[in-house]
Scaffold this motif. Structure first.
Motif, PDB file in Angstrom:
ATOM      1  N   GLN A  95       0.813  -1.213   0.000  1.00 49.62           N
ATOM      2  CA  GLN A  95       0.000   0.000   0.000  1.00 49.62           C
ATOM      3  C   GLN A  95       0.852   1.271   0.000  1.00 49.62           C
ATOM      4  O   GLN A  95       0.464   2.277  -0.595  1.00 49.62           O
ATOM      5  CB  GLN A  95      -0.926   0.010   1.223  1.00 49.62           C
ATOM      6  CG  GLN A  95      -1.929  -1.128   1.243  1.00 49.62           C
ATOM      7  CD  GLN A  95      -2.757  -1.143   2.513  1.00 49.62           C
ATOM      8  OE1 GLN A  95      -2.671  -0.240   3.349  1.00 49.62           O
ATOM      9  NE2 GLN A  95      -3.573  -2.177   2.680  1.00 49.62           N
ATOM     10  N   VAL A  96       1.997   1.221   0.675  1.00 50.31           N
ATOM     11  CA  VAL A  96       2.905   2.372   0.747  1.00 50.31           C
ATOM     12  C   VAL A  96       4.290   1.930   0.314  1.00 50.31           C
ATOM     13  O   VAL A  96       4.836   0.964   0.848  1.00 50.31           O
ATOM     14  CB  VAL A  96       2.964   2.949   2.181  1.00 50.31           C
ATOM     15  CG1 VAL A  96       4.017   4.052   2.269  1.00 50.31           C
ATOM     16  CG2 VAL A  96       1.602   3.474   2.600  1.00 50.31           C
ATOM     17  N   PHE A  97       4.852   2.641  -0.663  1.00 53.99           N
ATOM     18  CA  PHE A  97       6.207   2.349  -1.135  1.00 53.99           C
ATOM     19  C   PHE A  97       6.966   3.658  -1.252  1.00 53.99           C
ATOM     20  O   PHE A  97       6.601   4.534  -2.037  1.00 53.99           O
ATOM     21  CB  PHE A  97       6.174   1.642  -2.486  1.00 53.99           C
ATOM     22  CG  PHE A  97       7.546   1.346  -3.045  1.00 53.99           C
ATOM     23  CD1 PHE A  97       8.379   0.432  -2.420  1.00 53.99           C
ATOM     24  CD2 PHE A  97       8.002   1.990  -4.187  1.00 53.99           C
ATOM     25  CE1 PHE A  97       9.643   0.160  -2.926  1.00 53.99           C
ATOM     26  CE2 PHE A  97       9.262   1.717  -4.701  1.00 53.99           C
ATOM     27  CZ  PHE A  97      10.082   0.803  -4.071  1.00 53.99           C
ATOM     28  N   SER A  98       8.015   3.814  -0.442  1.00 55.10           N
ATOM     29  CA  SER A  98       8.799   5.047  -0.458  1.00 55.10           C
ATOM     30  C   SER A  98      10.284   4.735  -0.517  1.00 55.10           C
ATOM     31  O   SER A  98      10.811   4.014   0.338  1.00 55.10           O
ATOM     32  CB  SER A  98       8.508   5.894   0.787  1.00 55.10           C
ATOM     33  OG  SER A  98       9.339   7.042   0.798  1.00 55.10           O
ATOM     34  N   VAL A  99      10.941   5.295  -1.535  1.00 53.84           N
ATOM     35  CA  VAL A  99      12.401   5.230  -1.661  1.00 53.84           C
ATOM     36  C   VAL A  99      12.953   6.640  -1.871  1.00 53.84           C
ATOM     37  O   VAL A  99      14.033   6.820  -2.424  1.00 53.84           O
ATOM     38  CB  VAL A  99      12.825   4.305  -2.820  1.00 53.84           C
ATOM     39  CG1 VAL A  99      12.492   2.861  -2.515  1.00 53.84           C
ATOM     40  CG2 VAL A  99      12.172   4.746  -4.136  1.00 53.84           C
ATOM     41  N   GLU A 100      12.224   7.629  -1.418  1.00 54.16           N
ATOM     42  CA  GLU A 100      12.580   9.019  -1.670  1.00 54.16           C
ATOM     43  C   GLU A 100      13.904   9.399  -1.017  1.00 54.16           C
ATOM     44  O   GLU A 100      14.338   8.807  -0.029  1.00 54.16           O
ATOM     45  CB  GLU A 100      11.482   9.946  -1.156  1.00 54.16           C
ATOM     46  CG  GLU A 100      11.268   9.898   0.347  1.00 54.16           C
ATOM     47  CD  GLU A 100      10.130  10.786   0.805  1.00 54.16           C
ATOM     48  OE1 GLU A 100      10.369  11.589   1.723  1.00 54.16           O
ATOM     49  OE2 GLU A 100       9.021  10.680   0.263  1.00 54.16           O
ATOM     50  N   LYS A 101      14.563  10.385  -1.611  1.00 58.43           N
ATOM     51  CA  LYS A 101      15.783  10.980  -1.066  1.00 58.43           C
ATOM     52  C   LYS A 101      16.880   9.944  -0.856  1.00 58.43           C
ATOM     53  O   LYS A 101      17.425   9.783   0.234  1.00 58.43           O
ATOM     54  CB  LYS A 101      15.470  11.737   0.231  1.00 58.43           C
ATOM     55  CG  LYS A 101      14.500  12.892   0.022  1.00 58.43           C
ATOM     56  CD  LYS A 101      14.224  13.661   1.297  1.00 58.43           C
ATOM     57  CE  LYS A 101      13.242  14.795   1.024  1.00 58.43           C
ATOM     58  NZ  LYS A 101      12.915  15.578   2.238  1.00 58.43           N
ATOM     59  N   ASN A 102      17.169   9.209  -1.934  1.00 61.55           N
ATOM     60  CA  ASN A 102      18.310   8.310  -1.980  1.00 61.55           C
ATOM     61  C   ASN A 102      19.173   8.698  -3.176  1.00 61.55           C
ATOM     62  O   ASN A 102      19.134   9.856  -3.627  1.00 61.55           O
ATOM     63  CB  ASN A 102      17.831   6.856  -2.076  1.00 61.55           C
ATOM     64  CG  ASN A 102      17.483   6.270  -0.720  1.00 61.55           C
ATOM     65  OD1 ASN A 102      18.352   5.958   0.075  1.00 61.55           O
ATOM     66  ND2 ASN A 102      16.180   6.120  -0.459  1.00 61.55           N
ATOM     67  N   LYS A 103      19.930   7.752  -3.697  1.00 61.76           N
ATOM     68  CA  LYS A 103      20.778   7.998  -4.863  1.00 61.76           C
ATOM     69  C   LYS A 103      20.487   6.960  -5.942  1.00 61.76           C
ATOM     70  O   LYS A 103      21.385   6.494  -6.640  1.00 61.76           O
ATOM     71  CB  LYS A 103      22.252   7.952  -4.452  1.00 61.76           C
ATOM     72  CG  LYS A 103      22.632   9.009  -3.417  1.00 61.76           C
ATOM     73  CD  LYS A 103      24.088   8.903  -2.998  1.00 61.76           C
ATOM     74  CE  LYS A 103      24.442   9.967  -1.961  1.00 61.76           C
ATOM     75  NZ  LYS A 103      25.860   9.869  -1.517  1.00 61.76           N
ATOM     76  N   LEU A 104      19.226   6.624  -6.083  1.00 62.62           N
ATOM     77  CA  LEU A 104      18.821   5.581  -7.016  1.00 62.62           C
ATOM     78  C   LEU A 104      18.893   6.069  -8.458  1.00 62.62           C
ATOM     79  O   LEU A 104      18.635   7.237  -8.754  1.00 62.62           O
ATOM     80  CB  LEU A 104      17.407   5.113  -6.684  1.00 62.62           C
ATOM     81  CG  LEU A 104      17.244   4.487  -5.287  1.00 62.62           C
ATOM     82  CD1 LEU A 104      15.782   4.260  -4.966  1.00 62.62           C
ATOM     83  CD2 LEU A 104      18.029   3.187  -5.186  1.00 62.62           C
TER      84      LEU A 104
END
Length: 240
Positions: free
Chosen positions: A67-76
């Protein structure tokens, strides 16, 4: 001290009933473990605000209860896997402030009936804004700020009756601001600053009683400046 995420992946994958995993702002490095795909009951996955690199794995699209997927503020880096946009249970999707490239899938709104929030700002996404985004009728937030998007503003946005926050600023969008956007009656924040827009600002925007913030940067947009004619204008924060 930094912790390498993949060192924990074996332990995490042995928790088949895990539903909530929050590793936000945990000084993690490394890549996203493919073993996350084994967490079939996972509903909430947040690994934002770390120093993760590499790609967003297409295998994550097999977590069908997410339901929630967050990978914000990385270096992807790399492109967005289309498998993520097939998760019908997804409510929030955030991958802002990375180095992701490519385009949003053309049918992005077809299989996400419950999606309410998309944070895609500050990446390197290109191409036009998909018309099918207008199919996401539960959506409240759409933030595409600071990419390399082109094309025009989709008229299909008029279908987003629950939309409260729309930010498509700092892209390369051209054409007019559709007057139909004035029918999004719950809209509170609207930004089209730093684009290549032309034409006039539609009067319908000034009939939005919920609107609090409007950003329109005339230095790059060639639309006519704001006309604050009515003393009852609801906009409390206007930038031009």
């Amino acid at each position: 001290r930094k912790r390498i995420l993949w060192k924990h992946s074996g332990v995490l994958s042995s928790l088949p009933k895990l539903k909530f995993l929050n590793l936000n702002d945990d000084k993690l490095t490394g890549t996203i473990p493919v073993t996350f795909a084994n967490l079939s009951k996972l509903k909430h996955l947040n690994i934002g605000q770390n120093q993760m690199h590499g790609n967003i794995l297409s295998e994550l699209g097999s977590i069908t209860r997410l339901q929630v997927f967050s990978v914000e503020k990385n270096k992807l880096t790399g492109t967005l896997p289309e498998s993520l946009f097939n998760l019908s249970t997804l409510q929030k999707l955030s991958f802002m402030t990375n180095q992701l490239t490519g385009h949003l899938p053309k049918d992005v709104g077809c299989f996400l009936p419950n999606l309410q929030v998309i944070f895609a700002a500050e990446n390197k996404l290109y191409g036009s804004i998909p018309e099918f985004l207008g199919c996401l009728q539960e959506r409240k937030v759409l933030n595409l700020y600071g990419n390399k998007l082109t094309g025009t503003i989709p008229v299909t946005f008029v279908n987003l009756s629950k939309l409260e926050h729309l930010n498509i600023g700092q892209n390369h969008i051209h054409g007019n601001i559709p007057s139909e956007l004035g029918s999004i009656t719950r809209l509170q924040f609207f930004s089209v600053e730093k684009n290549n827009l032309t034409g006039t600002l539609p009067d319908s925007l000034f009939n939005l009683s919920a609107l609090q913030t409007l950003f329109h940067d005339q230095s790059t947009n060639r639309a006519s400046p704001l006309k604050m004619l009515a003393a009852s204008c609801p906009i409390s924060n206007c930038s031009q």
